[in-house]
Design an enzyme around this catalytic site. Structure first.
Site, short mmCIF file in Angstrom:
data_model
loop_
_atom_site.label_atom_id
_atom_site.label_comp_id
_atom_site.label_asym_id
_atom_site.label_seq_id
_atom_site.Cartn_x
_atom_site.Cartn_y
_atom_site.Cartn_z
N TYR A 271 0.83 -1.20 0.00
CA TYR A 271 0.00 0.00 0.00
C TYR A 271 0.87 1.25 0.00
O TYR A 271 0.65 2.17 -0.79
CB TYR A 271 -0.90 -0.02 1.24
CG TYR A 271 -1.80 1.18 1.39
CD1 TYR A 271 -3.02 1.26 0.75
CD2 TYR A 271 -1.43 2.23 2.24
CE1 TYR A 271 -3.86 2.35 0.92
CE2 TYR A 271 -2.25 3.33 2.41
CZ TYR A 271 -3.46 3.39 1.76
OH TYR A 271 -4.29 4.48 1.93
N LYS B 207 1.05 4.15 -2.99
CA LYS B 207 0.67 5.53 -2.72
C LYS B 207 1.85 6.48 -2.89
O LYS B 207 1.69 7.61 -3.36
CB LYS B 207 0.09 5.64 -1.31
CG LYS B 207 -1.25 4.93 -1.15
CD LYS B 207 -2.31 5.48 -2.11
CE LYS B 207 -3.68 4.86 -1.85
NZ LYS B 207 -4.72 5.40 -2.75
#
Length: 233
Positions: A140, A144
């Site tokens: 993640y 990002k």
């Protein structure tokens, strides 16, 4: 005025579609399923690889627009998955995070280059935790952080976006979605950012109001039920 919402069937995406429709915008939703509340929909084919998705989605969007230009391209597609290097699924999760956040953001950027009006808005989905290390959610954080870098590149001269376009990344910590409430029922909801606050901010930016400088990463922080913005770069 026309806007495109990439991820228009997600928890945040549906609220944004509803908000912009209520504000009088024509809304085009891009997602895997259709959003019946949108004026038009382009569906993502998960069988397509990255290149095919870009080609097919961009063509379908241009076909729907018939030469019209967009006030804003807003990408809120994405999801969450955890895992560190001891997790046997951490690379699998990283692959999913890359597809959800990075594929969608690059395709949104292509659409903006082709269909955004001069002075229009492009918003991509970053995440505040990815400013630093994210050892418990490595895939993640990687995805990002890549989106953050893309926002900075799109905000620089020579990015290929239309003249005067503004590229911004939104960096929430935790948004007040039904799914988050389901999985974190004992959390302090006063620190979660309401989806309506996000939608209201995006509408203002789409109208050219209170926009940060292009290339900015904008944290959306909520304390004691009050949401405020802070630039992180």
């Amino acid at each position: 005025m026309k806007v495109l919402v990439y991820g228009g069937c997600g928890g945040l995406g549906r609220v944004i579609v509803q908000h912009f429709k209520a504000a009088g915008f024509y809304v085009l939703s891009v997602d895997i399923p259709e959003n019946k509340e949108a004026d038009a929909c382009v569906q993502v084919n998960l069988a397509d690889d990255w290149i095919a998705q870009e080609t097919n989605i961009a063509k379908k969007v241009l076909d729907v627009l018939k030469g019209d230009k967009l006030e804003a391209v807003i990408n809120v597609a994405g999801g969450w998955a955890g895992g560190n290097t001891q997790d046997p699924d951490w690379v699998k999760n990283a692959d999913l995070m890359w597809k959800q956040s990075v594929w969608s953001s690059t395709i949104a950027a292509t659409i903006a280059a082709k269909a955004l009006k001069e002075g229009g808005l492009l918003v991509l989905p970053g995440a505040h935790p990815a400013i630093a290390g994210t050892p418990g959610m490595m895939g993640y954080g990687m995805a990002k952080a890549a989106v953050h870098q893309l926002v900075k590149s799109l905000g620089a001269s020579g990015s290929g976006l239309p003249e005067g376009a503004c590229a911004l990344g939104i960096l929430p910590i935790t948004m007040d979605t039904p799914m988050n409430r389901k999985f974190m029922p004992n959390a302090d909801f006063s620190t979660w950012t309401p989806l309506s606050e996000v939608a209201d901010t995006l509408e203002k930016w789409s109208r050219g109001q209170q926009r940060p400088a292009t290339g900015s990463l904008v944290a959306m922080l909520t304390e004691n039920g009050t949401t405020f913005l802070r630039l992180e770069n």
